[in-house]
Design a protein around this motif. Structure first.
Motif, mmCIF file in Angstrom:
data_model
loop_
_atom_site.group_PDB
_atom_site.id
_atom_site.type_symbol
_atom_site.label_atom_id
_atom_site.label_comp_id
_atom_site.label_asym_id
_atom_site.label_seq_id
_atom_site.Cartn_x
_atom_site.Cartn_y
_atom_site.Cartn_z
ATOM 1 N N ASN A 63 43.764 -31.054 56.562
ATOM 2 C CA ASN A 63 42.382 -31.153 56.073
ATOM 3 C C ASN A 63 42.387 -31.448 54.578
ATOM 4 O O ASN A 63 41.654 -32.327 54.095
ATOM 5 C CB ASN A 63 41.603 -29.861 56.305
ATOM 6 N N GLY A 64 43.185 -30.701 53.823
ATOM 7 C CA GLY A 64 43.237 -30.878 52.378
ATOM 8 C C GLY A 64 43.780 -32.238 51.972
ATOM 9 O O GLY A 64 43.179 -32.960 51.170
ATOM 10 N N ALA A 65 44.929 -32.624 52.534
ATOM 11 C CA ALA A 65 45.572 -33.884 52.164
ATOM 12 C C ALA A 65 44.722 -35.089 52.546
ATOM 13 O O ALA A 65 44.540 -36.021 51.750
ATOM 14 C CB ALA A 65 46.950 -33.973 52.819
ATOM 15 N N LYS A 66 44.183 -35.081 53.743
ATOM 16 C CA LYS A 66 43.405 -36.229 54.202
ATOM 17 C C LYS A 66 42.039 -36.308 53.522
ATOM 18 O O LYS A 66 41.516 -37.396 53.283
ATOM 19 C CB LYS A 66 43.295 -36.213 55.720
ATOM 20 N N SER A 67 41.493 -35.165 53.156
ATOM 21 C CA SER A 67 40.234 -35.170 52.398
ATOM 22 C C SER A 67 40.471 -35.743 51.002
ATOM 23 O O SER A 67 39.636 -36.493 50.486
ATOM 24 C CB SER A 67 39.671 -33.753 52.299
ATOM 25 N N GLU A 68 41.605 -35.418 50.404
ATOM 26 C CA GLU A 68 41.933 -35.985 49.083
ATOM 27 C C GLU A 68 42.040 -37.507 49.162
ATOM 28 O O GLU A 68 41.586 -38.214 48.253
ATOM 29 C CB GLU A 68 43.244 -35.398 48.568
ATOM 30 N N GLN A 69 42.630 -38.028 50.220
ATOM 31 C CA GLN A 69 42.740 -39.479 50.370
ATOM 32 C C GLN A 69 41.369 -40.144 50.377
ATOM 33 O O GLN A 69 41.213 -41.252 49.881
ATOM 34 C CB GLN A 69 43.487 -39.826 51.661
ATOM 35 N N LEU A 70 40.377 -39.463 50.926
ATOM 36 C CA LEU A 70 39.029 -40.040 51.013
ATOM 37 C C LEU A 70 38.204 -39.821 49.754
ATOM 38 O O LEU A 70 37.365 -40.661 49.404
ATOM 39 C CB LEU A 70 38.292 -39.445 52.216
ATOM 40 N N LEU A 71 38.402 -38.708 49.065
ATOM 41 C CA LEU A 71 37.548 -38.350 47.926
ATOM 42 C C LEU A 71 38.219 -38.532 46.570
ATOM 43 O O LEU A 71 37.525 -38.617 45.561
ATOM 44 C CB LEU A 71 37.097 -36.887 48.054
ATOM 45 N N GLY A 72 39.543 -38.538 46.524
ATOM 46 C CA GLY A 72 40.272 -38.603 45.266
ATOM 47 C C GLY A 72 40.522 -37.219 44.703
ATOM 48 O O GLY A 72 39.739 -36.290 44.915
ATOM 49 N N SER A 73 41.602 -37.072 43.974
ATOM 50 C CA SER A 73 42.028 -35.756 43.493
ATOM 51 C C SER A 73 41.140 -35.181 42.396
ATOM 52 O O SER A 73 41.199 -33.988 42.122
ATOM 53 C CB SER A 73 43.478 -35.816 43.003
ATOM 54 N N GLU A 74 40.320 -35.989 41.775
ATOM 55 C CA GLU A 74 39.448 -35.501 40.703
ATOM 56 C C GLU A 74 38.118 -34.941 41.217
ATOM 57 O O GLU A 74 37.295 -34.465 40.432
ATOM 58 C CB GLU A 74 39.181 -36.622 39.681
ATOM 59 N N ALA A 75 37.917 -35.005 42.497
ATOM 60 C CA ALA A 75 36.645 -34.560 43.070
ATOM 61 C C ALA A 75 36.471 -33.047 42.945
ATOM 62 O O ALA A 75 37.428 -32.278 42.993
ATOM 63 C CB ALA A 75 36.564 -34.965 44.549
ATOM 64 N N ARG A 76 35.211 -32.652 42.751
ATOM 65 C CA ARG A 76 34.814 -31.238 42.812
ATOM 66 C C ARG A 76 34.273 -31.026 44.214
ATOM 67 O O ARG A 76 33.314 -31.679 44.616
ATOM 68 C CB ARG A 76 33.708 -30.948 41.797
ATOM 69 N N VAL A 77 34.908 -30.123 44.966
ATOM 70 C CA VAL A 77 34.507 -29.940 46.357
ATOM 71 C C VAL A 77 34.080 -28.505 46.632
ATOM 72 O O VAL A 77 34.544 -27.560 46.011
ATOM 73 C CB VAL A 77 35.623 -30.351 47.347
ATOM 74 N N LEU A 78 33.190 -28.407 47.582
ATOM 75 C CA LEU A 78 32.724 -27.127 48.109
ATOM 76 C C LEU A 78 33.136 -27.118 49.573
ATOM 77 O O LEU A 78 32.666 -27.940 50.361
ATOM 78 C CB LEU A 78 31.203 -27.033 47.970
#
Length: 171
Positions: free
Chosen positions: A107-122
Protein backbone atom coordinates in the motif's frame (compact mmCIF):
# COMPACT_ATOMS: atom_id res chain seq x y z
CA UNK A 1 0.56 -12.76 30.17
CA UNK A 2 -2.95 -12.39 28.70
CA UNK A 3 -3.42 -9.08 30.52
CA UNK A 4 -0.19 -7.77 28.95
CA UNK A 5 -1.39 -8.79 25.50
CA UNK A 6 -4.75 -7.10 26.05
CA UNK A 7 -3.06 -3.94 27.35
CA UNK A 8 -0.80 -3.95 24.30
CA UNK A 9 -3.78 -4.41 22.01
CA UNK A 10 -5.57 -1.47 23.62
CA UNK A 11 -2.47 0.74 23.33
CA UNK A 12 -2.14 -0.06 19.65
CA UNK A 13 -5.81 0.69 19.01
CA UNK A 14 -5.85 3.91 21.05
CA UNK A 15 -3.46 5.50 18.57
CA UNK A 16 -4.67 6.72 15.21
CA UNK A 17 -6.87 9.72 15.91
CA UNK A 18 -6.21 12.66 13.63
CA UNK A 19 -5.71 15.90 15.52
CA UNK A 20 -8.31 18.49 14.51
CA UNK A 21 -6.98 21.18 12.19
CA UNK A 22 -4.30 19.15 10.44
CA UNK A 23 -4.25 19.58 6.69
CA UNK A 24 -5.05 20.25 3.99
CA UNK A 25 -3.44 17.12 2.60
CA UNK A 26 -2.52 16.19 -0.96
CA UNK A 27 -4.54 12.98 -0.71
CA UNK A 28 -6.58 10.84 1.63
CA UNK A 29 -5.35 7.26 1.28
CA UNK A 30 -7.91 4.63 2.24
CA UNK A 31 -6.26 1.26 2.91
CA UNK A 32 -8.11 -1.83 1.78
CA UNK A 33 -9.20 -4.88 3.71
CA UNK A 34 -11.34 -7.88 2.86
CA UNK A 35 -14.11 -7.59 0.31
CA UNK A 36 -17.10 -9.91 0.35
CA UNK A 37 -16.63 -13.18 -1.59
CA UNK A 38 -19.19 -12.24 -4.28
CA UNK A 39 -18.16 -8.58 -4.33
CA UNK A 40 -18.98 -5.56 -2.23
CA UNK A 41 -17.39 -4.05 0.84
CA UNK A 42 -17.13 -5.83 4.17
CA UNK A 43 -18.36 -3.81 7.16
CA UNK A 44 -14.77 -2.82 8.03
CA UNK A 45 -14.02 -1.73 4.47
CA UNK A 46 -17.29 0.20 4.28
CA UNK A 47 -16.40 2.06 7.51
CA UNK A 48 -12.98 3.01 6.11
CA UNK A 49 -14.47 4.29 2.85
CA UNK A 50 -17.21 6.25 4.63
CA UNK A 51 -14.59 7.90 6.88
CA UNK A 52 -12.43 8.76 3.86
CA UNK A 53 -15.39 10.22 1.98
CA UNK A 54 -16.38 12.30 5.04
CA UNK A 55 -12.84 13.72 5.21
CA UNK A 56 -12.91 14.45 1.47
CA UNK A 57 -16.29 16.20 1.81
CA UNK A 58 -14.86 18.26 4.68
CA UNK A 59 -12.16 19.51 2.31
CA UNK A 60 -9.24 17.76 3.98
CA UNK A 61 -7.80 16.76 0.55
CA UNK A 62 -8.82 17.08 -3.10
CA UNK A 63 -8.24 13.41 -3.91
CA UNK A 64 -9.07 9.98 -2.47
CA UNK A 65 -6.62 7.18 -3.22
CA UNK A 66 -8.12 3.73 -2.75
CA UNK A 67 -5.42 1.08 -2.33
CA UNK A 68 -5.81 -2.69 -2.24
CA UNK A 69 -5.61 -5.55 -4.70
CA UNK A 70 -7.59 -8.70 -5.29
CA UNK A 71 -6.92 -11.26 -2.55
CA UNK A 72 -8.21 -14.83 -2.23
CA UNK A 73 -9.90 -14.65 -5.64
CA UNK A 74 -12.19 -11.82 -4.56
CA UNK A 75 -12.71 -8.52 -6.41
CA UNK A 76 -10.04 -5.87 -5.89
CA UNK A 77 -10.41 -3.89 -2.69
CA UNK A 78 -9.66 -0.61 -4.51
CA UNK A 79 -12.35 -1.28 -7.11
CA UNK A 80 -14.99 -2.08 -4.51
CA UNK A 81 -14.01 0.98 -2.46
CA UNK A 82 -14.19 3.25 -5.51
CA UNK A 83 -17.62 1.91 -6.40
CA UNK A 84 -18.86 2.67 -2.88
CA UNK A 85 -17.26 6.13 -2.89
CA UNK A 86 -18.97 6.94 -6.20
CA UNK A 87 -22.31 5.82 -4.76
CA UNK A 88 -21.66 8.25 -1.87
CA UNK A 89 -21.21 11.13 -4.32
CA UNK A 90 -17.47 11.26 -4.97
CA UNK A 91 -16.83 12.12 -8.63
CA UNK A 92 -14.49 9.89 -10.64
CA UNK A 93 -11.95 12.68 -11.11
CA UNK A 94 -11.39 12.84 -7.34
CA UNK A 95 -10.60 9.10 -7.15
CA UNK A 96 -7.26 7.38 -7.70
CA UNK A 97 -7.20 3.59 -7.75
CA UNK A 98 -4.25 1.40 -6.85
CA UNK A 99 -5.44 -2.18 -7.27
CA UNK A 100 -2.23 -4.23 -7.01
CA UNK A 101 -1.21 -3.93 -3.34
CA UNK A 102 -1.46 -7.09 -1.26
CA UNK A 103 -0.04 -5.83 2.05
CA UNK A 104 0.47 -2.66 4.07
CA UNK A 105 4.01 -2.44 2.69
CA UNK A 106 2.63 -2.64 -0.85
CA UNK A 107 0.00 0.00 0.00
CA UNK A 108 2.75 2.44 0.98
CA UNK A 109 5.11 1.75 -1.93
CA UNK A 110 2.44 1.73 -4.62
CA UNK A 111 0.75 4.83 -3.23
CA UNK A 112 4.09 6.65 -3.39
CA UNK A 113 4.41 5.71 -7.07
CA UNK A 114 1.07 7.41 -7.73
CA UNK A 115 1.41 10.47 -5.48
CA UNK A 116 5.17 11.08 -5.22
CA UNK A 117 7.29 11.05 -2.08
CA UNK A 118 6.72 14.73 -1.29
CA UNK A 119 2.99 14.28 -0.82
CA UNK A 120 1.27 15.01 2.50
CA UNK A 121 -1.12 12.13 3.09
CA UNK A 122 -3.87 11.29 5.51
CA UNK A 123 -4.28 7.54 5.79
CA UNK A 124 -7.56 5.93 6.81
CA UNK A 125 -7.59 2.41 8.22
CA UNK A 126 -8.81 0.67 11.36
CA UNK A 127 -7.56 2.26 14.57
CA UNK A 128 -5.67 -0.86 15.59
CA UNK A 129 -3.79 -0.78 12.24
CA UNK A 130 -2.83 2.91 12.41
CA UNK A 131 0.48 2.60 14.25
CA UNK A 132 1.98 0.12 11.80
CA UNK A 133 0.41 1.76 8.76
CA UNK A 134 1.83 5.18 9.68
CA UNK A 135 5.27 3.67 10.25
CA UNK A 136 5.17 2.03 6.82
CA UNK A 137 3.86 5.14 5.04
CA UNK A 138 6.51 7.37 6.66
CA UNK A 139 9.10 5.44 4.66
CA UNK A 140 7.41 6.69 1.48
CA UNK A 141 5.97 10.15 2.17
CA UNK A 142 7.14 13.52 3.48
CA UNK A 143 4.28 13.80 5.95
CA UNK A 144 1.81 11.20 7.18
CA UNK A 145 -1.19 11.57 9.48
CA UNK A 146 -3.90 9.06 10.15
CA UNK A 147 -7.49 8.52 11.12
CA UNK A 148 -8.40 5.27 12.82
CA UNK A 149 -11.86 3.82 12.29
CA UNK A 150 -13.29 2.01 15.31
CA UNK A 151 -14.94 -1.30 14.38
CA UNK A 152 -16.83 -3.92 16.33
CA UNK A 153 -15.48 -5.25 19.63
CA UNK A 154 -14.36 -8.68 18.38
CA UNK A 155 -12.88 -7.32 15.16
CA UNK A 156 -10.91 -4.79 17.21
CA UNK A 157 -9.62 -7.45 19.57
CA UNK A 158 -8.63 -9.82 16.74
CA UNK A 159 -7.03 -7.02 14.75
CA UNK A 160 -5.17 -5.60 17.74
CA UNK A 161 -3.74 -9.00 18.61
CA UNK A 162 -2.68 -9.47 14.99
CA UNK A 163 -0.93 -6.10 15.08
CA UNK A 164 0.97 -7.12 18.21
CA UNK A 165 2.50 -9.89 16.14
CA UNK A 166 3.05 -7.94 12.92
CA UNK A 167 4.30 -4.65 14.38
CA UNK A 168 7.73 -5.93 15.41
CA UNK A 169 8.08 -7.85 12.13
CA UNK A 170 6.96 -5.16 9.69
CA UNK A 171 6.74 -1.90 11.61
Amino acid sequence: MLSLLLLGAWRIESRGRIPPGDGPFDAIVVLGCATRPGGGCSPALRARVEAGVALWRAGRAPRLLMTGGAIHGRPSEAGEMAQLARSLGVPGEALILEDQARSTRDNGAKSEQLLGSEARVLIVTDAYHQLRARRVFRRHFAEVHGLGVIGGRWARLRGSLRELILLPLQG
